[in-house]
Design a protein around this motif. Structure first.
Motif, PDB file in Angstrom:
ATOM      1  N   SER A  17       5.171  10.827  -4.623  1.00 44.37           N
ATOM      2  CA  SER A  17       6.297  10.535  -3.740  1.00 44.37           C
ATOM      3  C   SER A  17       6.653  11.690  -2.815  1.00 44.37           C
ATOM      4  CB  SER A  17       7.524  10.155  -4.571  1.00 44.37           C
ATOM      5  OG  SER A  17       7.946  11.256  -5.348  1.00 44.37           O
ATOM      6  N   ALA A  18       5.967  12.822  -2.943  1.00 45.83           N
ATOM      7  CA  ALA A  18       6.290  13.989  -2.127  1.00 45.83           C
ATOM      8  C   ALA A  18       5.525  14.032  -0.808  1.00 45.83           C
ATOM      9  CB  ALA A  18       6.005  15.266  -2.918  1.00 45.83           C
ATOM     10  N   GLN A  19       4.665  13.051  -0.566  1.00 45.17           N
ATOM     11  CA  GLN A  19       3.884  13.053   0.674  1.00 45.17           C
ATOM     12  C   GLN A  19       4.778  12.825   1.885  1.00 45.17           C
ATOM     13  OE1 GLN A  19       0.084  10.987   0.746  1.00 45.17           O
ATOM     14  NE2 GLN A  19       0.380  10.542  -1.424  1.00 45.17           N
ATOM     15  N   SER A  20       4.404  13.419   2.987  1.00 40.73           N
ATOM     16  CA  SER A  20       5.160  13.244   4.231  1.00 40.73           C
ATOM     17  C   SER A  20       4.889  11.861   4.816  1.00 40.73           C
ATOM     18  CB  SER A  20       4.748  14.311   5.244  1.00 40.73           C
ATOM     19  OG  SER A  20       3.418  14.078   5.672  1.00 40.73           O
ATOM     20  N   ALA A  21       5.770  11.436   5.697  1.00 37.80           N
ATOM     21  CA  ALA A  21       5.583  10.145   6.359  1.00 37.80           C
ATOM     22  C   ALA A  21       4.308  10.155   7.186  1.00 37.80           C
ATOM     23  CB  ALA A  21       6.791   9.811   7.224  1.00 37.80           C
TER      24      ALA A  21
ATOM     25  N   ALA B 105       0.841  -1.205   0.000  1.00 38.15           N
ATOM     26  CA  ALA B 105       0.000   0.000   0.000  1.00 38.15           C
ATOM     27  C   ALA B 105       0.875   1.253   0.000  1.00 38.15           C
ATOM     28  CB  ALA B 105      -0.936  -0.008   1.202  1.00 38.15           C
ATOM     29  N   LEU B 106       1.923   1.252   0.803  1.00 35.43           N
ATOM     30  CA  LEU B 106       2.847   2.401   0.819  1.00 35.43           C
ATOM     31  C   LEU B 106       3.483   2.605  -0.546  1.00 35.43           C
ATOM     32  CD1 LEU B 106       4.606   1.953   4.278  1.00 35.43           C
ATOM     33  CD2 LEU B 106       3.214   3.910   3.564  1.00 35.43           C
TER      34      LEU B 106
ATOM     35  N   ALA C  74       1.488  11.832   6.496  1.00 34.40           N
ATOM     36  CA  ALA C  74       0.354  11.680   5.580  1.00 34.40           C
ATOM     37  C   ALA C  74       0.265  10.249   5.073  1.00 34.40           C
ATOM     38  CB  ALA C  74       0.489  12.651   4.413  1.00 34.40           C
ATOM     39  N   LEU C  75       1.403   9.650   4.756  1.00 35.68           N
ATOM     40  CA  LEU C  75       1.409   8.257   4.299  1.00 35.68           C
ATOM     41  C   LEU C  75       0.899   7.340   5.396  1.00 35.68           C
ATOM     42  CD1 LEU C  75       4.846   8.244   2.478  1.00 35.68           C
ATOM     43  CD2 LEU C  75       2.634   7.848   1.397  1.00 35.68           C
TER      44      LEU C  75
ATOM     45  N   ALA D  12       6.272   5.074  12.509  1.00 36.49           N
ATOM     46  CA  ALA D  12       6.194   3.715  11.948  1.00 36.49           C
ATOM     47  C   ALA D  12       6.218   3.764  10.420  1.00 36.49           C
ATOM     48  CB  ALA D  12       4.936   3.011  12.444  1.00 36.49           C
ATOM     49  N   ALA D  13       5.510   4.724   9.833  1.00 32.47           N
ATOM     50  CA  ALA D  13       5.523   4.866   8.372  1.00 32.47           C
ATOM     51  C   ALA D  13       6.925   5.228   7.896  1.00 32.47           C
ATOM     52  CB  ALA D  13       4.520   5.930   7.939  1.00 32.47           C
ATOM     53  N   TRP D  14       7.592   6.137   8.588  1.00 31.73           N
ATOM     54  CA  TRP D  14       8.952   6.550   8.216  1.00 31.73           C
ATOM     55  C   TRP D  14       9.897   5.352   8.258  1.00 31.73           C
ATOM     56  CZ3 TRP D  14      13.778   6.623  10.388  1.00 31.73           C
ATOM     57  CH2 TRP D  14      14.729   7.399   9.713  1.00 31.73           C
ATOM     58  N   ARG D  15       9.792   4.526   9.329  1.00 29.62           N
ATOM     59  CA  ARG D  15      10.670   3.350   9.439  1.00 29.62           C
ATOM     60  C   ARG D  15      10.415   2.366   8.298  1.00 29.62           C
ATOM     61  NH1 ARG D  15       9.513   4.010  14.888  1.00 29.62           N
ATOM     62  NH2 ARG D  15       7.910   2.391  14.850  1.00 29.62           N
ATOM     63  N   ARG D  16       9.159   2.170   7.950  1.00 30.75           N
ATOM     64  CA  ARG D  16       8.838   1.255   6.838  1.00 30.75           C
ATOM     65  C   ARG D  16       9.392   1.766   5.520  1.00 30.75           C
ATOM     66  NH1 ARG D  16       4.630  -3.141   6.686  1.00 30.75           N
ATOM     67  NH2 ARG D  16       3.981  -3.330   8.836  1.00 30.75           N
ATOM     68  N   ILE D  17       9.208   3.054   5.255  1.00 27.31           N
ATOM     69  CA  ILE D  17       9.728   3.642   4.010  1.00 27.31           C
ATOM     70  C   ILE D  17      11.239   3.497   3.969  1.00 27.31           C
ATOM     71  CG2 ILE D  17       9.997   5.784   2.710  1.00 27.31           C
ATOM     72  CD1 ILE D  17       7.202   6.568   3.957  1.00 27.31           C
ATOM     73  N   ARG D  18      11.881   3.757   5.098  1.00 31.55           N
ATOM     74  CA  ARG D  18      13.348   3.631   5.179  1.00 31.55           C
ATOM     75  C   ARG D  18      13.776   2.195   4.871  1.00 31.55           C
ATOM     76  NH1 ARG D  18      16.834   7.083   4.263  1.00 31.55           N
ATOM     77  NH2 ARG D  18      18.711   6.955   5.470  1.00 31.55           N
ATOM     78  N   ARG D  19      13.062   1.223   5.454  1.00 31.38           N
ATOM     79  CA  ARG D  19      13.387  -0.199   5.198  1.00 31.38           C
ATOM     80  C   ARG D  19      13.196  -0.546   3.728  1.00 31.38           C
ATOM     81  NH1 ARG D  19      10.308  -2.201   9.849  1.00 31.38           N
ATOM     82  NH2 ARG D  19       8.785  -2.770   8.271  1.00 31.38           N
TER      83      ARG D  19
END
Length: 151
Positions: free
Chosen positions: A19-23, A10-11, A25-26, A36-43
């Motif tokens: 791709s410009a949305q903030s963590a 989904a992310l 907002a995601l 949690a969203a930021w960590r997932r995106i980073r992974r």
């Protein structure tokens, strides 16, 4: 990271559209907190599923009204290395994409120019002087109906 779960997918779908949305907002869109969203995106980035984020510019609005696709066949593959050709063609600012392909041509180039006269100048002075250049076939883009997605 071995596999992707539904939240990861989904992310990726959301990032592919914008791709410009903030963590934060995601995260709200998929039911995660901002950290949690930021960590997932980073992974996802570290695992190679996301290799960058890009901005799409409108060539016409920038004064680049002509796009031409060139099929390029190298004259003799043994005389010039593919790396020499690629290095030289990538140095031409009007050449926006270089694709090494199988088939009738060795390379497919996407070239932008202000107008046809400008394209002719780029073709004659820059592209036709490349090392190993052989046959070239040009196709002028009339309209583009679908913009490429991230895949």
């Amino acid at each position: 990271m071995t596999g992707l779960d539904e939240t990861d997918l989904a992310l990726l779908r959301i990032l592919a559209r914008d791709s410009a949305q903030s963590a934060g907002a995601l995260g709200r869109r998929v039911g995660l907190s901002q950290p949690a969203a930021w960590r997932r995106i980073r992974r996802l980035e570290e695992a190679g599923f996301v290799t960058g984020r890009s901005l799409r510019l409108d060539p016409g609005a920038l004064g680049l009204g002509v796009t031409v696709f060139l099929g390029v066949k190298l004259a003799t593959k043994g005389r010039v290395s593919l790396e020499d050709f690629e290095r030289a063609v990538c140095a031409i600012p009007e050449v926006r994409r270089v694709e090494h392909v199988l088939g009738l041509y060795d390379y497919r180039l996407r070239v932008v120019a202000r107008d046809l006269a400008d394209f002719e100048r780029v073709l004659r002075r820059r592209i036709m002087t490349l090392p190993g250049i052989g046959n070239v076939e040009a196709n002028v883009l009339l309209t583009e109906e679908r913009f490429p997605g991230p895949l």
